[in-house]
Design a protein around this motif. Sequence first.
Motif, mmCIF file in Angstrom:
data_model
loop_
_atom_site.group_PDB
_atom_site.id
_atom_site.type_symbol
_atom_site.label_atom_id
_atom_site.label_comp_id
_atom_site.label_asym_id
_atom_site.label_seq_id
_atom_site.Cartn_x
_atom_site.Cartn_y
_atom_site.Cartn_z
ATOM 1 N N LEU A 1 -2.895 -4.413 -2.309
ATOM 2 C CA LEU A 1 -3.406 -5.182 -3.691
ATOM 3 C C LEU A 1 -4.338 -4.249 -4.088
ATOM 4 N N GLU A 2 -5.388 -3.859 -3.355
ATOM 5 C CA GLU A 2 -6.512 -3.101 -3.859
ATOM 6 C C GLU A 2 -6.034 -1.751 -4.775
ATOM 7 N N ASN A 3 -5.161 -1.200 -3.869
ATOM 8 C CA ASN A 3 -4.772 -0.076 -4.975
ATOM 9 C C ASN A 3 -4.112 -0.257 -6.240
ATOM 10 N N THR A 4 -3.257 -1.450 -6.290
ATOM 11 C CA THR A 4 -2.495 -1.928 -7.438
ATOM 12 C C THR A 4 -3.633 -2.242 -8.421
ATOM 13 N N VAL A 5 -4.640 -2.824 -8.053
ATOM 14 C CA VAL A 5 -5.725 -3.269 -8.904
ATOM 15 C C VAL A 5 -6.573 -2.300 -9.325
ATOM 16 N N ASP A 6 -6.794 -1.187 -8.486
ATOM 17 C CA ASP A 6 -7.410 0.106 -8.945
ATOM 18 C C ASP A 6 -6.634 0.803 -10.004
ATOM 19 N N GLU A 7 -5.330 0.784 -9.578
ATOM 20 C CA GLU A 7 -4.630 1.535 -10.805
ATOM 21 C C GLU A 7 -4.324 0.501 -12.202
ATOM 22 N N ALA A 8 -4.462 -0.620 -12.077
ATOM 23 C CA ALA A 8 -4.439 -1.554 -13.130
ATOM 24 C C ALA A 8 -5.741 -1.250 -13.812
ATOM 25 N N LYS A 9 -6.775 -1.230 -13.323
ATOM 26 C CA LYS A 9 -8.235 -0.966 -14.076
ATOM 27 C C LYS A 9 -8.212 0.378 -14.858
ATOM 28 N N ARG A 10 -7.609 1.095 -14.215
ATOM 29 C CA ARG A 10 -7.613 2.489 -14.985
ATOM 30 C C ARG A 10 -6.683 2.399 -16.203
ATOM 31 N N VAL A 11 -5.451 1.577 -16.081
ATOM 32 C CA VAL A 11 -4.801 1.410 -17.302
ATOM 33 C C VAL A 11 -5.490 0.655 -18.146
ATOM 34 N N ILE A 12 -6.089 -0.556 -17.891
ATOM 35 C CA ILE A 12 -6.973 -1.038 -18.921
ATOM 36 C C ILE A 12 -8.155 -0.172 -19.500
#
Length: 172
Positions: free
Chosen positions: A96-107
């Motif tokens: 989950l944390e890795n997914t959130v980090d990747e999503a934050k980069r996209v945002i």
Amino acid sequence: MDNEKLLVEELVKNALFRMDESTRMIRKSLLEISEEEVWLKPNESLNSIANLLLHLKGNITQYILSSLGEKEDERDRDSEFNHRGGKTKSELFETLENTVDEAKRVIFDASVDDLIKIRSVQGFSFSGVGVVLHAVEHYSYHTGQIAFWVKQLKNTDLGFYDSIDLNIKNKK
């Protein structure tokens, strides 16, 4: 700097902050429970914390990485709720944390055009802003469910804001 750019920066900054807050609260909640409790369901109509973690990963992947990030949508939503074990708390949280980090980069990297473009996700039509708001709100919603279930299991306050005086009045 024009107001449009300032508004985008403010939206992004606050979305990333809210995602970090949810991640922090989930991390703190998971420290309180055992490997067995992460898979425990309150009843048959509710989900385990593990299922919620898998669901959050799937939702953030679909809304942010696939829709806003324009990657292929490969989500299998039903499987998020069908798992009954097989992953540890650490594995679930790290994914989950890795997914959130990747999503934050996209945002963070989203342009004004990305944020106003209308796109289809889960059969709904949202602008990029709508996609971000959904993902942040959905993450927060299930974070609250996780915290509630941990408090119910352990009969304890999780102390999310122990270091902050929440009784300070607003200033004009």
